[in-house]
Design an enzyme around this catalytic site. Structure first.
Site, PDB file in Angstrom:
ATOM      1  N   LEU A   1       0.837  -1.206   0.000  1.00 42.65           N
ATOM      2  CA  LEU A   1       0.000   0.000   0.000  1.00 42.65           C
ATOM      3  C   LEU A   1       0.869   1.252   0.000  1.00 42.65           C
ATOM      4  CD1 LEU A   1      -2.807  -0.937   2.543  1.00 42.65           C
ATOM      5  CD2 LEU A   1      -2.441  -1.683   0.186  1.00 42.65           C
TER       6      LEU A   1
ATOM      7  N   GLY B   1       1.013  -5.428   1.055  1.00 41.96           N
ATOM      8  CA  GLY B   1      -0.032  -5.386   0.024  1.00 41.96           C
ATOM      9  C   GLY B   1       0.407  -6.017  -1.289  1.00 41.96           C
TER      10      GLY B   1
ATOM     11  N   ASN C   1       4.396  -8.369   6.274  1.00 39.53           N
ATOM     12  CA  ASN C   1       5.307  -7.861   7.306  1.00 39.53           C
ATOM     13  C   ASN C   1       4.689  -6.764   8.170  1.00 39.53           C
ATOM     14  OD1 ASN C   1       5.275  -6.266   4.950  1.00 39.53           O
ATOM     15  ND2 ASN C   1       7.159  -5.247   5.521  1.00 39.53           N
ATOM     16  N   GLU C   2       3.339  -6.711   8.185  1.00 40.65           N
ATOM     17  CA  GLU C   2       2.657  -5.589   8.846  1.00 40.65           C
ATOM     18  C   GLU C   2       3.080  -5.397  10.305  1.00 40.65           C
ATOM     19  OE1 GLU C   2       1.349  -7.431   6.567  1.00 40.65           O
ATOM     20  OE2 GLU C   2       0.170  -6.174   5.231  1.00 40.65           O
TER      21      GLU C   2
END
Ligand SMILES: CC/C=C\C/C=C\C/C=C\CCC/C=C/C(=O)SCCNC(=O)CCNC(=O)[C@H](O)C(C)(C)COP(=O)(O)OP(=O)(O)OC[C@H]1O[C@@H](n2cnc3c(N)ncnc32)[C@H](O)[C@@H]1OP(=O)(O)O
Length: 264
Positions: free
Chosen positions: A87, A132, A154-155
């Site tokens: 994103l 994303g 990997n958020e």
């Protein structure tokens, strides 16, 4: 011989956000007349970060391909070392609530469209694919990845929480156990590591090799009835989409994310 098709203009796809529309072509779609294989190429330098406009074009491209008689579609990138950086961070930095809502909706719509295509899909991952970017590849049915890049959700490493349909997409591809280990640690896998756990189905030497392997995947369906194939895909994937789209939890979660985004 490849023929080009036009991607639906952003202003038509989402009139309410005409101000944000762009005439630049962020997605290239070509169909090989001989093989019937479509290639959808993201081309938003420097890193194919997913902003509203790119998502709208991507969604339009995959939707339009549904009305063409294609054998399958490959999602790839025009960039040398990046599939997609995920994103667009600028979309998440103090956006107007309307923009945040439109952005978030376009992300989920694009995921649903790609996840649900009636035709087979392959991601030819020719570069890094975090967050994303990884989600987009998970929406496809098959992943071929060029060696020596990274992929994963990997958020948590960024201090954010992957929405549950990101998680569901991961769990649709690798085991629950591996998903838990990967997501809680925000793991980015190297290509060979991703292959070992099944996050990617094949590795490739370079983009050409990835595209050739992607094309080969479609021949698995040469002797398969396309309607039976699609109904089976829906049977397997339909519940995930329904949960993602309709639930009360989703609406709450989305409000929470928009609140977070507008307060950063
Ligand atoms: C962080 C989010 C903040 C708030 C979120 C709040 C609420 C949202 C709630 C939930 C959302 C959850 C789901 C989120 C999903 C996501 O996808 S978040 C985005 C995650 N993406 C990343 O972590 C990727 C970060 N980028 C990289 O790792 C590297 O840039 C790369 C490996 C992709 C490429 O490396 P290099 O080739 O070395 O290139 P550079 O690092 O020099 O980058 C070039 C250029 O591009 C800009 N850029 C990189 N990534 C992004 C991005 N995601 N969005 C926008 N721009 C990006 C980078 O800043 C450089 O710009 P310049 O400095 O050249 O101007």
């Amino acid at each position: 011989m490849a023929s080009k098709i036009f991607v639906r203009p952003i202003s038509i796809a989402f009139n309410a956000f005409r101000n944000y529309s762009s005439s630049s072509k962020l997605v290239d779609v070509s169909i090989n007349d001989k093989t019937g294989i479509a290639t959808v190429t993201m081309q938003r330098p420097p890193v194919n970060s997913l902003n509203y406009e790119l998502l709208i074009e991507l969604n339009g491209a995959f939707q339009d391909l549904g009305s063409k008689k294609i054998k399958g579609a490959i999602l790839t990138s025009s960039l040398k070392t990046i599939f997609s950086a995920g994103l667009d961070i600028l979309e998440m930095y103090k956006p107007k609530p309307e923009r945040a809502n439109a952005f978030w909706t376009s992300l989920q719509d694009t995921w649903i469209t790609i996840f649900n295509t009636p035709y087979p899909t392959v991601a030819a991952i020719n570069g890094h694919s975090p967050a994303g970017g990884c989600l987009l590849s998970l929406a496809c049915e098959y992943r071929v990845m060029v060696n020596n890049y990274t992929i994963g959700l990997n958020e948590t490493k960024l201090g954010i929480v992957a929405p549950f349909w990101f998680v569901a997409s991961m769990k649709n591809t690798i085991s629950n156990r591996e998903s838990e280990l990967a997501l809680t640690s925000g793991r980015l896998y190297k290509t060979d590591e991703a292959f070992k756990v099944g996050l990617v189905d094949e590795t490739a030497e370079n983009k050409e090799d990835a595209l050739a392997k992607a094309e080969k995947f479609f021949s698995r369906f040469d002797a398969v009835n396309p309607i039976a194939r699609f109904l089976t895909k829906q049977e397997l994937r339909g519940k995930i989409v329904k949960v993602g789209r309709k639930t009360f939890i989703y609406k709450i979660f989305r409000k929470f994310q928009i609140c977070m985004m507008t307060r950063i």
